[in-house]
Design a protein around this motif. Structure first.
Motif, PDB file in Angstrom:
ATOM      1  N   LEU A 124      56.303   9.918 -10.713  1.00  0.00           N
ATOM      2  CA  LEU A 124      56.969  11.202 -10.954  1.00  0.00           C
ATOM      3  C   LEU A 124      58.355  11.531 -10.195  1.00  0.00           C
ATOM      4  O   LEU A 124      59.107  12.290 -10.421  1.00  0.00           O
ATOM      5  CB  LEU A 124      55.991  12.307 -10.861  1.00  0.00           C
ATOM      6  N   ILE A 125      58.667  10.628  -9.065  1.00  0.00           N
ATOM      7  CA  ILE A 125      59.482  10.953  -8.181  1.00  0.00           C
ATOM      8  C   ILE A 125      60.762  10.579  -8.791  1.00  0.00           C
ATOM      9  O   ILE A 125      61.894  11.135  -8.596  1.00  0.00           O
ATOM     10  CB  ILE A 125      59.458   9.759  -6.875  1.00  0.00           C
ATOM     11  N   VAL A 126      60.992   9.751  -9.841  1.00  0.00           N
ATOM     12  CA  VAL A 126      62.276   9.040 -10.159  1.00  0.00           C
ATOM     13  C   VAL A 126      62.838  10.450 -11.045  1.00  0.00           C
ATOM     14  O   VAL A 126      64.122  10.693 -10.924  1.00  0.00           O
ATOM     15  CB  VAL A 126      61.913   8.190 -11.242  1.00  0.00           C
ATOM     16  N   PRO A 127      62.191  11.132 -12.282  1.00  0.00           N
ATOM     17  CA  PRO A 127      62.666  11.829 -12.850  1.00  0.00           C
ATOM     18  C   PRO A 127      63.181  13.236 -11.918  1.00  0.00           C
ATOM     19  O   PRO A 127      63.990  14.039 -12.252  1.00  0.00           O
ATOM     20  CB  PRO A 127      61.608  12.408 -13.841  1.00  0.00           C
ATOM     21  N   MET A 128      61.985  13.534 -10.949  1.00  0.00           N
ATOM     22  CA  MET A 128      62.443  14.553  -9.915  1.00  0.00           C
ATOM     23  C   MET A 128      63.576  14.251  -9.272  1.00  0.00           C
ATOM     24  O   MET A 128      64.514  15.304  -9.083  1.00  0.00           O
ATOM     25  CB  MET A 128      61.251  14.761  -8.987  1.00  0.00           C
TER      26      MET A 128
END
Length: 865
Positions: free
Chosen positions: A666-670
């Protein structure tokens, strides 16, 4: 002449009366003759009298309707036809009350059209008689004028019920015939052989299209279309059979094959009776049925019987007959090859003497059930060979009954299924055991765990425990020495663990480097701990694999069975949780599962679930921490720091959710959201505070962001949408990310540098980078980790590290930024050492958007002063 016409008129049939012009002609001829011969003076009276007599003889009713007075005149037969008494005054309403309700509207419309258009009418309708019967009438009439010019309508009415009855019967018969032809499981076919050679199809039912897959209209035009579908091997015989039946006019029956336009092979059964006509033509009515399934079954049966015959003649199965007490009365010759006995040796013997002792009880029950009920379920048992070894036989028993239903013999057919049983045992073993180590697998573990759970519920004295462990750093060994070496290590580990256990215990491999040990009859946790410590001790000893000495450790989770466990999956879940706690607390150790561990896992799972929805629900916030120029005190830029405004927990800092975000990707879209939002805010601030020298926005990237194929496109999209120059954006990455793939990293950073984007190495000094790489990478700033800043006052070593990093950045011509400047002393030392920039709570904490804007307003005022 008069008598001739009179007799003719009185004998006119009902159908003749419908041809009114002819009747009128006859009536006129009669009148002329009578007038000339009898000198009749009142012609009208005479005509009415003769007409009444004629109509009465022909059972017709007449009526007249005067429109100017509303008067209606009926003759007596009209009253009779309508079922109305003669003393009733006739009128239109009396007439309409007798008309069938379904016919009134149509009849009214016909009368209306005749009146308006001055036309004749002829209509059939129904009337309801007082006794409940329905009578069909035909009424004919027309508009005319009397001698005074008064308009009236004249009509006749007569009973057509008999004709209607026959018409309806004929219609129903035709409907039944049509339905029969439509629904017959085949087709009805009528063909005519004409003497002149112009043969033709007279009729084809709808089923013909289904049989031949040819539309009836096409076949009726050209019957050769159907002949072309006949199988080539059947054409001549079929034609000869038809010609013979046609010539002899005898009943015809034939079965033949066709190949439909779609390529299907069908068997058809045709039967019919030719009928010769006087002109030499022959009409042929034929019923054709699709018998494909029956034919295929017959063919299959013939083939099956042939196969059975060959099988019976060459069978190696043991075929026997038994008396009702099951003793042998007949044994086939194959007995010698199968069991080593001559058939005569077994006659009169009890087969149970040959069965394996362990199978006696089961075979008695199964065999008796088959003998009594005639079941065809085979029994599988072991039978002794003459030399003493046992074979697995599959035995099928079938009772032979006399005419009274009494069992007089029992037939058994036995076949050697030893290889099949052994193969099934191997499959069962393989299904329950690991293919690599030979240890039991998850399936057998689940089975044994379920039994242990049930046993613990039945007996308070029975206890059990589960040890769930995997190997530490096994991936390193696998990657370094290859999978073959890794597999050998797993086999050796399994053998070493198995050797430590009792026979009642179970060592299993779940997969990968995960193992589970089930300890049964464990009365106290200390026993499980004792076994665990022995496992850790023996695993810590060196392994010799392919001449290499290897060391491996394990992290073990212990779960003690208790009454609250109802499913094996729950025990394995808790063992897995405890094992991961052991890894988190240093590896090469064990942890005992407790409720706190489960609560922690649940908390983590809930947090992960909330995190997955946080972006869509717009729960993330950005806090902006200023970065100041230590020489001038002016704003250098902001670092964008993500925060999570949880709806229940309040503000959550990155340390509580960033690890989960990285594990779940989820770090990528965040990070993309932070990049876009922070840069848009920077663009807005620059427009809002133009008097402040241009300042930057620093955004942190994870390794997943760095290796994303969309990173360059994302950066380019941000600069285009915000109109920011690339120099306004600084991407912060850790130094460990630089050395994972040096060549790819250099290419990526050069692409970013081409866009003007700056790169900062975050937490510099805490990673594993080679200083040589700094000369190859287009790096613009080194950020000194706060741990060195915190200990700089009390540790000369930390101060020297900070001094080294600052000097290195000066030599490389890049910026140095200190993180965590929390005291005036730290700030003074940083200035003394020549650090260019700093951030920390002494200068300004991370600020929400509103406070960051106020900070800029204050900074703008300070700059103007």
């Amino acid at each position: 002449m008069e008598n001739d016409h009179a007799d003719l008129l009185t004998t006119i049939s009902l159908d003749d009366w419908r041809r009114s012009p002819e009747i009128m002609r006859l009536l006129v001829m009669e009148l002329q003759a009578t007038i000339s011969e009898q000198k009749i003076h009142n012609i009208d009276a005479y005509c009415k009298e003769r007409q009444s007599s004629i109509l009465k003889l022909n059972c017709m009713g007449t009526w007249e309707s005067y429109f100017h007075t509303g008067q209606v005149v009926w003759n007596d037969h009209t009253f009779h036809l309508l079922g109305i008494d003669l003393d009733v005054v006739p009128n239109a309403e009396t007439f309409r009350q007798r008309v069938h309700p379904d016919d009134i509207e149509v009849l009214d419309n016909i009368f209306y059209q005749a009146i308006v258009n001055k036309t004749q009418y002829n209509h059939e309708f129904r009337v309801n008689l007082p006794d409940g019967q329905i009578r069909w009438l035909q009424c004919r009439g027309e508009m005319c004028q009397d001698k005074n010019g008064v308009e009236k309508m004249l009509g006749i009415v007569f009973d057509i019920s008999t004709r209607k009855k026959f018409e309806l019967a004929l219609q129903e018969s035709e409907t039944r015939l049509r339905n029969l032809a439509t629904n017959i499981p085949g087709a009805i076919f009528r063909y005519i052989f004409r003497a002149n050679g112009t043969d033709a199809v007279l009729f084809m039912s709808g089923g013909c299209s289904n049989l031949w897959e040819v539309e009836a209209e096409i076949a009726e035009k050209d019957v050769n279309v159907l002949w072309k579908l006949v199988h080539s091997d059947d054409v001549s015989k079929l034609s000869a059979s038809i010609l013979k039946s046609r010539a002899t006019l005898t009943a015809w029956y034939y079965e033949y094959r066709i190949i439909t336009p779609s390529g299907k092979l069908k068997w058809l059964q045709a039967g019919g009776q030719p009928q010769g006509l006087a002109n030499g033509d022959v009409v042929w009515d034929t019923i054709i049925l699709d018998i494909t399934q029956r034919k295929l079954s017959e063919i299959a049966l013939v083939e099956s019987e042939e196969r059975y015959r060959l099988l019976a003649e060459n069978s190696h199965d043991l075929i026997c007959l038994h008396d009702p007490d099951l003793r042998f009365s007949y044994v086939s010759p194959s007995c010698f090859n199968l069991l080593g006995y001559n058939p005569d040796e077994l006659i009169g013997q009890d087969p149970f003497e040959l069965f394996h002792p362990d199978d006696h009880e089961r075979m008695t029950e199964e065999t008796l059930a088959q003998k009594v009920a005639g079941q065809e379920k085979p029994a599988i048992t072991r039978m002794r060979h003459r030399d003493g070894h046992y074979l697995w036989l599959e035995i099928l028993a079938k009772p032979i009954e006399d005419s009274t239903g009494q069992t007089i013999k029992i037939q058994t057919t036995s076949r050697d299924v030893s290889e099949r049983v052994q193969a099934q045992e191997r499959l069962k073993h393989d299904a329950m055991h690991d293919g690599l180590t030979g240890l039991p697998n998850r399936n057998l573990l689940i089975e044994r765990l379920e039994l242990a759970i049930q046993r613990s519920k039945r007996s308070e004295n029975f206890g059990y425990a589960v040890l769930f462990f995997d190997l530490d750093r096994f991936k390193v060994i696998n990657d370094s020495f290859g999978h073959l070496v890794g597999d050998q290590l797993l086999i050796t580990v399994g053998n070493r663990v198995k050797a430590l256990l009792r026979e009642i215990d179970l060592a299993t491999r779940l997969g990968g480097d995960e193992f589970v040990v089930l300890l049964e009859e464990v009365n106290h946790l200390s026993e499980a701990i004792h076994v665990t410590e022995r496992v850790l001790e023996h695993l810590s000893q060196p392994f010799l694999i392919d001449g290499r000495e290897m060391f491996v450790t394990a992290s073990i989770g212990i779960v003690l069975g208790s009454s609250h466990y109802h499913q094996s999956a729950d025990i394995l879940r808790d063992g897995d949780i405890a094992m991961y706690q052991a890894k988190a607390r240093g590896k090469a150790r064990y942890e005992i599962f407790d409720a706190a561990m489960y609560a922690e896992i649940l908390h983590r799972l809930r947090l992960e679930n909330d995190l997955r929805h946080a972006l869509d629900r717009e729960e993330f916030r950005i806090y902006y921490q200023p970065i100041l120029d230590l020489d001038t005190g002016h704003l250098h830029g902001f670092e964008a720091l993500i925060r999570w405004q949880h709806p229940e927990k309040g503000l959550v800092t990155p340390k509580d959710f960033m690890a989960i975000a990285e594990e779940t990707y989820l770090i990528v879209p965040m990070d993309r959201w932070v990049l876009h939002t922070a840069c848009e805010q920077l663009a807005q601030w620059r427009r809002q505070f133009p008097q402040i020298p241009p300042f930057k926005m620093s955004v942190n990237l994870s390794a997943l962001d760095l290796w994303s194929d969309q990173l360059i496109d994302e950066i380019r999209a941000v600069t285009e949408s915000t109109q920011l120059p690339g120099q306004a954006i600084s991407l912060e990455i850790t130094e460990s990310m630089l050395v994972e793939n040096v060549e790819k990293t250099i290419a990526l950073l050069n692409d970013l540098n081409a866009l003007g984007v700056q790169i900062s190495i975050d937490d510099f000094g805490t990673g594993y980078s080679s200083l040589n790489y700094l000369y190859q990478f287009p790096v613009h700033a080194l950020k000194i980790d706060r741990s060195f800043i915190d200990s700089m006052q009390n540790s000369s070593r930390s101060r020297n590290i900070v001094q080294t990093i600052i000097t290195l950045s000066q030599q490389l011509g890049i910026q140095s930024i200190a993180e965590g400047a929390e005291s005036p002393e730290q700030l003074a030392n940083l200035k003394q050492l020549g650090c260019g920039y700093a951030q920390g709570y002494l200068l300004a904490p991370p600020l929400p958007l509103e406070l960051a804007t106020h900070y800029l307003e204050s900074h703008c005022l300070a700059v103007s002063l």
